[in-house]
Design an enzyme around this catalytic site. Structure first.
Site, mmCIF file in Angstrom:
data_model
loop_
_atom_site.group_PDB
_atom_site.id
_atom_site.type_symbol
_atom_site.label_atom_id
_atom_site.label_comp_id
_atom_site.label_asym_id
_atom_site.label_seq_id
_atom_site.Cartn_x
_atom_site.Cartn_y
_atom_site.Cartn_z
ATOM 1 N N HIS A 117 -63.076 -49.695 -30.629
ATOM 2 C CA HIS A 117 -63.337 -48.637 -31.537
ATOM 3 C C HIS A 117 -64.128 -49.151 -32.759
ATOM 4 O O HIS A 117 -63.865 -50.274 -33.081
ATOM 5 C CB HIS A 117 -61.783 -48.036 -32.257
ATOM 6 C CG HIS A 117 -60.781 -47.846 -31.274
ATOM 7 N ND1 HIS A 117 -60.344 -46.684 -31.101
ATOM 8 C CD2 HIS A 117 -59.889 -48.812 -30.429
ATOM 9 C CE1 HIS A 117 -59.244 -46.668 -30.208
ATOM 10 N NE2 HIS A 117 -59.199 -48.013 -29.913
ATOM 11 N N CYS B 140 -60.383 -40.924 -30.946
ATOM 12 C CA CYS B 140 -60.194 -41.803 -29.699
ATOM 13 C C CYS B 140 -59.774 -41.189 -28.592
ATOM 14 O O CYS B 140 -60.137 -41.204 -27.560
ATOM 15 C CB CYS B 140 -59.642 -42.962 -30.106
ATOM 16 S SG CYS B 140 -58.247 -43.159 -31.428
ATOM 17 N N ARG C 37 -55.526 -35.593 -41.664
ATOM 18 C CA ARG C 37 -54.483 -36.210 -41.797
ATOM 19 C C ARG C 37 -53.809 -35.830 -43.021
ATOM 20 O O ARG C 37 -54.123 -35.442 -43.793
ATOM 21 C CB ARG C 37 -54.716 -37.814 -41.915
ATOM 22 C CG ARG C 37 -55.455 -38.409 -40.676
ATOM 23 C CD ARG C 37 -55.870 -39.883 -41.037
ATOM 24 N NE ARG C 37 -56.703 -40.485 -39.786
ATOM 25 C CZ ARG C 37 -57.311 -41.579 -39.857
ATOM 26 N NH1 ARG C 37 -57.202 -42.431 -40.768
ATOM 27 N NH2 ARG C 37 -58.053 -41.867 -38.759
ATOM 28 N N LYS D 78 -58.248 -55.874 -35.675
ATOM 29 C CA LYS D 78 -59.545 -55.114 -36.032
ATOM 30 C C LYS D 78 -60.281 -56.048 -36.887
ATOM 31 O O LYS D 78 -59.546 -56.948 -37.644
ATOM 32 C CB LYS D 78 -59.072 -53.873 -36.817
ATOM 33 C CG LYS D 78 -58.293 -53.885 -37.867
ATOM 34 C CD LYS D 78 -58.142 -52.596 -38.663
ATOM 35 C CE LYS D 78 -57.349 -52.697 -39.960
ATOM 36 N NZ LYS D 78 -57.183 -51.129 -40.473
ATOM 37 N N ASP E 150 -67.021 -42.108 -35.695
ATOM 38 C CA ASP E 150 -66.413 -42.958 -34.569
ATOM 39 C C ASP E 150 -67.504 -43.296 -33.444
ATOM 40 O O ASP E 150 -68.686 -42.558 -33.381
ATOM 41 C CB ASP E 150 -65.310 -42.087 -34.041
ATOM 42 C CG ASP E 150 -64.065 -42.675 -34.588
ATOM 43 O OD1 ASP E 150 -63.869 -43.589 -34.995
ATOM 44 O OD2 ASP E 150 -63.263 -41.794 -34.771
ATOM 45 N N GLN F 52 -65.158 -38.616 -39.379
ATOM 46 C CA GLN F 52 -65.267 -40.110 -39.216
ATOM 47 C C GLN F 52 -66.707 -40.352 -38.299
ATOM 48 O O GLN F 52 -66.693 -39.495 -37.285
ATOM 49 C CB GLN F 52 -64.035 -40.349 -38.338
ATOM 50 C CG GLN F 52 -62.885 -41.076 -38.944
ATOM 51 C CD GLN F 52 -61.837 -41.838 -38.557
ATOM 52 O OE1 GLN F 52 -61.404 -41.628 -37.531
ATOM 53 N NE2 GLN F 52 -61.470 -43.008 -39.112
ATOM 54 N N HIS G 102 -67.034 -45.384 -29.470
ATOM 55 C CA HIS G 102 -65.928 -45.947 -28.511
ATOM 56 C C HIS G 102 -66.804 -46.521 -27.413
ATOM 57 O O HIS G 102 -67.579 -45.861 -26.857
ATOM 58 C CB HIS G 102 -64.861 -45.106 -28.107
ATOM 59 C CG HIS G 102 -64.029 -44.675 -29.082
ATOM 60 N ND1 HIS G 102 -64.230 -43.181 -29.838
ATOM 61 C CD2 HIS G 102 -62.839 -45.039 -29.519
ATOM 62 C CE1 HIS G 102 -63.174 -43.179 -30.680
ATOM 63 N NE2 HIS G 102 -62.524 -43.970 -30.594
#
Length: 639
Positions: free
Chosen positions: A511, A335, A364, A465, A384, A382, A386
Site C-alpha cells: 500500500h 484497499c 472516516r 510501514k 492510493d 487518498q 496498491h
C-alpha cells in the site's frame, strides 16, 4: 559488576548502587553536562536512579524525546511552584501538570482569574526558582501517607488522584525547595537546568476532561535547552500563525467548511484550480512510473469489510448504512475495493509488479473536537496505490516507490525523513508474516542508505510501514507519504498469480500514498508557501490591469491569447486606481501582475510586476508568455 548495554551494542560496567549520573560521568564529563535523563530497558528514569541489575542503557539529552520530556516536565513543576509562591492568598490547588509534545501545562483551581500580565509575573518568579538551582528529590511513600500529606496541604485534586490508585500502590513525590508535588517523574536533576522557557497562554480546562467537573485554569508553556532554540521556536509559531491555511483559505477564496457539514470541506473555483494542478501532476508522474488508474465504489457491503478486517479493527471510525436490509459501509480506505479489481481476473507472474492507483474518496468519523481545517476532516481523497508483487520483487518495488516519492517531494521543495513503524497491539496475521514484512522494509531502507528511525508499535493493523515526514519552509514536519507491506490482505482475499512453475502463488501487496490526503496536502502547501504558490500551482497565474477603459480591449486581447495557450489569466478592469489594483493583486499573491497602458498597447509589451517585488520590468508579450510557459513546464519554485 553491573553490565549496561549501550545503543551501539558496547558494554559499560558499573558497581551496583552507582547512580546513572555517576555512570554517565565515568563515560564522559561533557556528556554528563548535557544529560537530562536516562533510559533503562526502554523506561525513561531520573539520573539519580541507582543501577541494580544488568540493563539496556541510553543517555538522554534534549535531542531525545525522553530528555525533552524530563526538562519540560520539570518546567511545569517550576511554574506550579511559582504560582503557589505568588498567589498564596488565592487558595491555589494543583491539578495535573504534564509535559506535552511541544511544551507543558499545569491546571490550577484558584480564586484569582489569571491574565497575560499574571503570566509575565509567573515567568519572573520561575526565573528566580531556576536561579536558586533547587535539587529535585524523589521520594516513594505508602498510599495512606501520601493521602495524609496532600490532604494536610489542602491539595484535594491530588488526594482524589491517589485515592483512585490501588491500596498497595507506592506513591512517588518530587520536592524542590519548599514545593512538593505528586508525580511519577522523571525530572532533570535541578531547577537550574531549565534556562529557556516561555509561558504562552491561559485557557479553561475541565478537571479530568469532563464537563460535569469544575472548570480549571490551564497555563500553557514551552521550554528549550537553549535560548536561541526557544527564540527560533517562538518565531516559527509567529510564522505559522501568519500562514494558517484556514485564514489564507478564506482570503484566497480556496475552500470553506460549513456548519451544515462539519469536517466536510467545500472547494471553491480557486481551490479546484489548485487541486487540479496537483492531480494533473500526480497523474503525469504515475503514468511515467508505470501505474494504471482505477476507481472503486464509495459504498460496499459489510461482508467485504469483514473479510478485510476493517469491520472488526476500524468499525468505530466507519459510517454505515443499510441497503435492501443488508449492512453496508462508506469506505474509510480504498484497499478492499482494489482487492476485488485484482481478483476479477487471472494473473500471471508476467503481470507483476502490477501497480494500481486510485484517487479514492474516503470517509472516516472524527470527533468534532479533533476537526481542524483541511488537516483533520471527515472526508478526503487518498492518492492510493496498491502494488502486487512477487516476494523477490519487494525491495525493488520499494526502491522504485521511494524514487517516485523523492521526485514528487523535490518538485515542491520539501525535504523528508523516514520512519519505520512496527507491529501494533491490535493487529492481524502471524508472527512470522510480520517479521518477514518488517525486515523487508528495514532491508530496503538500509540498502538505500536512507536514514530512518524506528517507531515501535505504530504500524497499520495489517502490516508494518515506512512513513515519510516532510519538512516545510519554517521547519515544521508533516507525515504524508507512506509505504505499507501487507501479506495479510492477499491471504484474506485469496489473491493468487500463476508462477513460472504453472502453480498458483500468493502475491505480496504494497500500500502506498504520496500526498497522503489531497486535502491535507493542500493545507500543508498553503502554509509552506504562505499562499504564494509557484506559478504552475497558482489558481490565477497572471492578472492583467488596464490603466484606463481605453486599454481594456488590449488587456482582453492579451487575456484571450494567454488563455488559449492554457495559462490561467484574469483581467481586472474595474474603475479603480492602478496602485490600488496592484496592491490587491499582491494581496491575492498573484505570481505575475501585468499593467498595460498607452506605451504597452503601442509597443505590444507589458509592464511586469512579480509577486513580492516592488519594481516592474517591461517585456514584449511573446517574451513574457515564453517566461510563463517555461516556469510552468519546469514546475519552478521561483518566479
Amino acid at each position: 559488576m553491573i553490565k549496561l548495554t549501550l545503543p551501539d551494542g558496547s558494554i559499560h560496567e558499573a558497581e551496583a548502587g552507582t547512580t546513572l549520573l555517576d555512570v554517565v560521568k565515568s563515560m564522559s564529563n561533557s556528556l554528563a553536562k548535557k544529560a537530562l535523563a536516562a533510559s533503562l530497558n526502554g523506561k525513561v528514569v531520573d539520573l539519580t536512579t541507582p543501577v541494580t541489575q544488568d540493563a539496556a542503557f541510553q543517555v538522554l539529552t534534549f535531542e531525545d524525546a525522553g530528555g525533552r520530556h524530563a526538562l519540560r516536565h520539570t518546567a511545569a513543576h517550576i511554574m506550579a511552584q511559582a504560582v503557589k509562591r505568588l498567589y498564596a492568598d488565592s487558595n491555589v490547588q494543583l491539578a495535573i501538570g504534564p509535559a506535552i509534545e511541544n511544551g507543558f501545562y499545569y491546571d490550577f483551581d484558584m480564586d484569582r482569574q489569571l491574565t497575560d500580565s499574571d503570566l509575565r509575573d509567573i515567568e519572573k518568579e520561575m526565573k528566580k526558582i531556576v536561579k536558586e538551582n533547587l535539587k529535585l528529590e524523589r521520594r516513594e511513600i505508602p498510599r495512606n501517607e501520601a493521602i495524609e500529606f496532600f490532604r494536610a496541604e489542602g491539595e484535594n485534586y491530588k488526594v482524589e488522584l491517589i485515592e483512585d490508585l490501588p491500596e498497595d500502590e507506592i506513591i512517588s513525590t518530587y520536592t524542590q525547595g519548599e514545593f512538593t508535588d505528586l508525580c511519577a517523574g522523571p525530572h532533570v536533576m535541578s531547577t537550574g537546568k531549565v534556562k529557556a522557557f516561555k509561558l504562552q497562554s491561559v485557557a479553561g480546562a475541565y478537571w479530568r476532561g469532563s464537563e460535569k467537573n469544575k472548570m480549571l485554569q490551564r497555563i500553557y508553556g514551552t521550554a528549550f535547552e537553549k535560548q536561541e532554540d526557544l527564540d527560533a521556536y517562538l518565531h516559527m509559531l509567529e510564522e505559522a500563525a501568519k500562514r494558517d491555511h484556514r485564514k489564507l483559505g478564506r482570503e484566497l477564496d480556496l475552500f470553506s467548511i460549513h456548519e451544515e457539514g462539519p469536517g466536510f470541506p467545500f472547494f471553491h473555483p480557486n481551490g479546484m484550480l489548485l487541486r487540479n494542478a496537483l492531480l494533473d501532476y500526480w497523474r503525469e508522474v504515475h503514468r511515467r512510473y508505470g501505474y494504471q488508474e482505477i476507481s472503486t465504489p464509495v459504498i460496499l457491503s459489510r461482508k467485504l469489510w469483514e473479510t478485510s478486517g476493517h469491520w472488526f479493527h476500524y468499525r468505530e471510525n466507519m459510517y454505515t448504512t443499510e441497503i435492501d436490509e443488508e449492512d453496508y459501509a462508506i469506505k474509510p480506505m480504498n484497499c478492499p475495493g482494489c482487492m476485488l479489481v485484482y481478483r476479477s481476473q487471472l494473473h500471471s507472474y508476467r503481470d507483476l509488479p502490477l501497480r494500481l492507483a486510485e484517487l479514492g474518496l474516503v470517509h472516516r468519523h472524527e470527533l468534532s473536537g479533533a476537526l481542524h481545517g483541511l488537516f483533520r476532516v471527515r472526508n478526503f481523497t487518498q492518492d492510493d496505490a496498491h502494488l502486487f508483487v512477487t516476494p523477490d520483487q519487494i525491495e525493488g518495488e520499494i526502491q522504485h516507490t521511494i524514487d517516485l516519492f523523492d521526485e514528487v517531494y523535490r518538485t515542491f521543495g520539501l525535504s523528508y525523513k523516514a520512519e519505520l513503524s512496527t507491529r501494533p497491539e491490535d493487529s492481524m496475521g502471524s508472527d512470522e508474516m510480520w517479521e518477514l514484512a518488517t525486515e523487508g522494509l528495514r532491508k530496503a531502507l538500509e540498502n538505500r542508505g536512507l536514514d530512518f528511525v524506528v517507531n515501535e508499535g505504530d504500524g497499520a493493523f495489517y502490516g508494518p510501514k515506512i512513513d515519510f515526514h516532510l519538512r516545510d519552509s519554517i521547519g515544521r514536519t508533516w507525515q504524508c507519504g507512506t509505504i505499507q507491506l501487507d501479506m495479510s490482505l492477499p491471504e484474506k482475499f485469496d489473491l493468487t498469480y500463476v508462477g513460472e512453475d504453472g502453480e498458483k502463488h500468493r502475491p505480496v501487496m504494497l500500500h502506498r500514498v504520496v500526498y497522503g490526503s489531497i486535502e491535507r496536502f493542500i493545507g500543508i502547501l498553503i502554509e509552506n508557501y504562505a499562499g504564494a504558490f509557484p506559478v504552475w500551482m497558482a489558481p490565477v497565474q497572471v492578472r492583467i490591469l488596464p490603466i484606463t477603459e481605453r486599454h481594456a480591449a488590449y488587456a482582453e486581447q492579451l487575456r484571450k491569447k494567454m488563455f488559449d495557450l492554457g495559462i490561467r489569466v484574469e483581467v481586472d478592469d474595474r474603475n479603480e486606481k492602478t496602485g490600488y489594483k496592484i496592491r490587491e493583486s499582491q494581496v491575492k499573491k498573484t505570481p505575475y501582475t501585468l499593467v498595460v497602458g498607452d506605451q504597452e498597447q503601442e509597443n505590444n509589451t507589458v509592464a511586469l510586476r512579480k509577486y513580492g517585488e516592488k519594481d516592474s520590468t517591461v517585456m514584449s508579450v511573446d517574451d513574457f508568455i515564453a517566461l510563463v510557459q517555461e516556469k510552468i513546464a519546469a514546475r519552478a519554485q521561483e518566479y
